[in-house]
Motif scaffolding. Sequence first.
Motif, mmCIF file in Angstrom:
data_model
loop_
_atom_site.group_PDB
_atom_site.id
_atom_site.type_symbol
_atom_site.label_atom_id
_atom_site.label_comp_id
_atom_site.label_asym_id
_atom_site.label_seq_id
_atom_site.Cartn_x
_atom_site.Cartn_y
_atom_site.Cartn_z
ATOM 1 N N TRP A 1 0.851 -1.183 0.000
ATOM 2 C CA TRP A 1 0.000 0.000 0.000
ATOM 3 C C TRP A 1 0.887 1.232 0.000
ATOM 4 O O TRP A 1 1.900 1.269 0.705
ATOM 5 N N ASN A 2 0.530 2.240 -0.779
ATOM 6 C CA ASN A 2 1.286 3.498 -0.716
ATOM 7 C C ASN A 2 0.565 4.484 0.197
ATOM 8 O O ASN A 2 -0.500 4.185 0.753
ATOM 9 N N ASP A 3 1.138 5.653 0.343
ATOM 10 C CA ASP A 3 0.579 6.645 1.269
ATOM 11 C C ASP A 3 -0.796 7.149 0.842
ATOM 12 O O ASP A 3 -1.531 7.715 1.654
ATOM 13 N N SER A 4 -1.133 6.950 -0.437
ATOM 14 C CA SER A 4 -2.433 7.411 -0.929
ATOM 15 C C SER A 4 -3.509 6.343 -0.818
ATOM 16 O O SER A 4 -4.636 6.525 -1.297
ATOM 17 N N GLY A 5 -3.160 5.199 -0.208
ATOM 18 C CA GLY A 5 -4.133 4.134 -0.056
ATOM 19 C C GLY A 5 -4.347 3.315 -1.315
ATOM 20 O O GLY A 5 -5.396 2.666 -1.479
ATOM 21 N N GLU A 6 -3.343 3.333 -2.191
ATOM 22 C CA GLU A 6 -3.434 2.577 -3.437
ATOM 23 C C GLU A 6 -2.408 1.450 -3.437
ATOM 24 O O GLU A 6 -1.357 1.544 -2.813
ATOM 25 N N LEU A 7 -2.727 0.407 -4.153
ATOM 26 C CA LEU A 7 -1.842 -0.748 -4.245
ATOM 27 C C LEU A 7 -0.812 -0.559 -5.348
ATOM 28 O O LEU A 7 -1.115 -0.025 -6.422
ATOM 29 N N GLU A 8 0.399 -1.038 -5.059
ATOM 30 C CA GLU A 8 1.458 -1.066 -6.059
ATOM 31 C C GLU A 8 1.875 -2.521 -6.263
ATOM 32 O O GLU A 8 2.111 -3.251 -5.292
ATOM 33 N N TYR A 9 1.932 -2.941 -7.524
ATOM 34 C CA TYR A 9 2.318 -4.320 -7.854
ATOM 35 C C TYR A 9 3.830 -4.424 -7.920
ATOM 36 O O TYR A 9 4.499 -3.602 -8.556
ATOM 37 N N LEU A 10 4.405 -5.490 -7.301
ATOM 38 C CA LEU A 10 5.859 -5.593 -7.192
ATOM 39 C C LEU A 10 6.424 -6.916 -7.708
ATOM 40 O O LEU A 10 7.592 -7.208 -7.469
ATOM 41 N N GLY A 11 5.605 -7.716 -8.389
ATOM 42 C CA GLY A 11 6.147 -8.957 -8.959
ATOM 43 C C GLY A 11 5.530 -10.198 -8.349
ATOM 44 O O GLY A 11 4.476 -10.164 -7.715
ATOM 45 N N ARG A 12 6.229 -11.346 -8.531
ATOM 46 C CA ARG A 12 5.717 -12.639 -8.118
ATOM 47 C C ARG A 12 6.535 -13.223 -6.977
ATOM 48 O O ARG A 12 7.709 -12.908 -6.795
#
Length: 850
Positions: free
Chosen positions: A384-395
């Motif tokens: 989760w980032n500071d804006s409450g959104e998800l960031e995808y980081l791989g498998r």
Amino acid sequence: MYDSAVSVSVSGDATALVSDGSEVSYGEFASRVNQLARHLISVGVGPESRVAVAMRRSVDLVVAVHAVLAAGGAYVPVDPDHPVERTGHVLASSGPVLVLSTSRDGFGGAGSVPVVFVDEVDLSSVSDAPVTDADRLGVLRPENTAYVIYTSGSTGRPKGVAVEHRSVVNQLLWMQERFVLGVDDVVLLKTPFTFDASVWELLLPLQAGARLVVAEPDGHRDPAYLARVIDEQQVTAVQFVPSVLEAVLDQWSSGMWTSLRALFTGGEELSTSTALRARQTCSAQVHNLYGPTEATIQATSFTCLDSPDGRVVPIGTPVRNTRVLVLDARLRPVPVGVTGELYLSGVQLARGYHARPDLTAERFVADPFGSGERMYRTGDLGRWNDSGELEYLGRTDSQVKFRGQRIELGEIETVLGTVAGVARAVVTVYRGARGDSLIGYVVPCTGVEVEPAEVIATVRALLPTYMVPSRVVVLDELPLNASGKLDRRALPEPIYETDSYRAPVTEKEKAVAAVFREVLGVERVGRDDNFFTLGGNSLSATRIVSGLAARGWPMKLRWMFVDPTPAGLAAQVDGAGAASNTGTEVLLPIRTTGSGRPLFCVHPIMGLAWCYAGLTRYVEDRPLYGLQTPALTEPDFEPRSLREIASRYVTEIRGVAPEGPYDLLGWSLGGALAHEIGVQLQEVGAEVATLVMIDSYRNAAAATVEGLDALTAPELLGGIGIDPEAVDTRGKESAAIVDVVARAYSVSPEDAGALVAKLLSNANRDMSLAESNEPGVFHGDVHFVTAGADDPTGQRAVSSWDSYIVGRVNNIVVPETHWHMMSPEVFSVVRDVLDHERRFMEVRPESPVG
């Protein structure tokens, strides 16, 4: 429950579907869906029964999917171009009541499952009234299965994800609330329907009263075509994998895409630069979507701003009735900014893996934060980032997203391990200057030499194209780390090189080589260097096309799959405006390179060998030549027998290969000619190593008796390599055929008209010669390929040659092959015969003939 009926607020005269220049109204679409649905019910399709749909993208495919759902069944997408063994596994494990296909798709991998050709079944007496539960075999409930889509499997077998109606409904309601499609919208159906991203394309537009434009069957591979169709059809909503989006943006020019308002991306990471480029190209909003098949299409979404922060765009926030958790190894939520594994829960979760309770229990686990709910362990990393959104980081595992498609590297490794002589195998995605590519590393068995090209050829017969490594590297041993485990980071970079070098000579050869260097990032390209051997792929091939177009030399993407060398492409460009570009010469050089013996392919009744071009994807490292009627280029050519025609072809063959052994292939009339060529070669003491005859009768009269009228429009089109269903020839046959030939092969209508007239005249003459043909006797073995639609054993065609073959006949039956076209199944047979392998075809026992 998903209702397959169209919106009642839409006029029946409004356009529902657009395909290849023709339109289908909402009224006609609803009628066709309801009639087919009632037919399916009559043969036993109902809730919790499955129907395989084996078609290429078409109006019939859209009708079939909606009809299966209307009948209460679940559709199982099957790609007719996938390897036969994979298709066999999908059908065996899903247990469909029947397979829906079309005669033009030539689907032949159903085994014992009944096949219904929707373009041939007579439904004229079936009611087209909307289907209700009163008509179905049972009440259709929200928890019934809507579709089963097969994804890559780590054990070497694909697994079927079963998704329920309520999950689909939730997704469609969310999309409609979020993006609001209406009667003024135009959506492009372009995603291969074996991927779940196609589901909303197939269903939502027709529920919202929008117009659905059906892309050509292979259109999703051609960025130039996609850019053009978006503009010409005034598309308002379309989705892309980011890497494909980049290629399509390369084809954009000022003033295009003025209608586009919603551009969806997903399947792989969306970079900030790609998002910005898309926003600056057109006025459409860019929406980044994320979701595995097990969570019904999309689980999260993010609308891109003009200036997104970071290297990649976030995947956003959950869709309605869906919850996303980011957990550590002990299933505890992690703080903002900390990486964890993504878990999904809510109404969109799939039921599980069809007939795989073990795997379902492993991936769909109890939700410790809910009340008796499940959550799906995605294997994806995020935060989760500071804006409450998800960031995808791989498998977290060996599953990867490769060009938008989810792939289990373990499945490819398992298949590599089955190749003769391979002891161990590893597959990785190599991210180099030329783009991403799949690379296989193999360790041979002790004392065995492994040829990479042969390994790739074997894998290609077992896996879909997108899962076949572009290169195989042979290692003495796999690198290990201090713990004795595989060290993937220590795997060597693939080296792209060629065996010999000849410098480009002409201006065009030099230009092609320069574009190769630019796209592939290599220092030197010779005139004979193969683009794909140098590390290119089908996606980067489109950049070659656009690069040459920018230099004022337009070319077609299909040329890249015929002779992808600077010399070959330069020759294609040179001939682009000349009459010879129609490919009517007697000896047609389909591919002139390769270390193996050349394969000579003799034309069917229409006199052209263009239909064999598809063999280039199946038969590797061999020159391929087509033999075509001299009547097209020599007005005074008036043969008096098939033997005289064959004699001319013997001269052409020996001009290429003065000495044998010879490999011969003929389809339809071409089989009779190939047989006679073989006889004449034997008469002069030459060896004929291989003779393959496909759906060939001894004379034209026999073919006519079997109902194969060689002078129909489908036969004409199929014989020159064009899908017989590419155009509606009813009532305007001559003009329609001329038009489709002109468009398909970039010739003027005048040249196309003259060509069609010559082909028809030639076919009539050759039919007459074939009726009186008395073949010679061929001394040797024959591989006889027959379609199983009318004759499951193929014995009628075989027996017509009883007295003319002294040897053994290997009768290879490809069930339900559509005889109007050279199908992928037939191409696979030819490859296997040439390799002395017939793993995946129904091979009849050898029997002496003659």
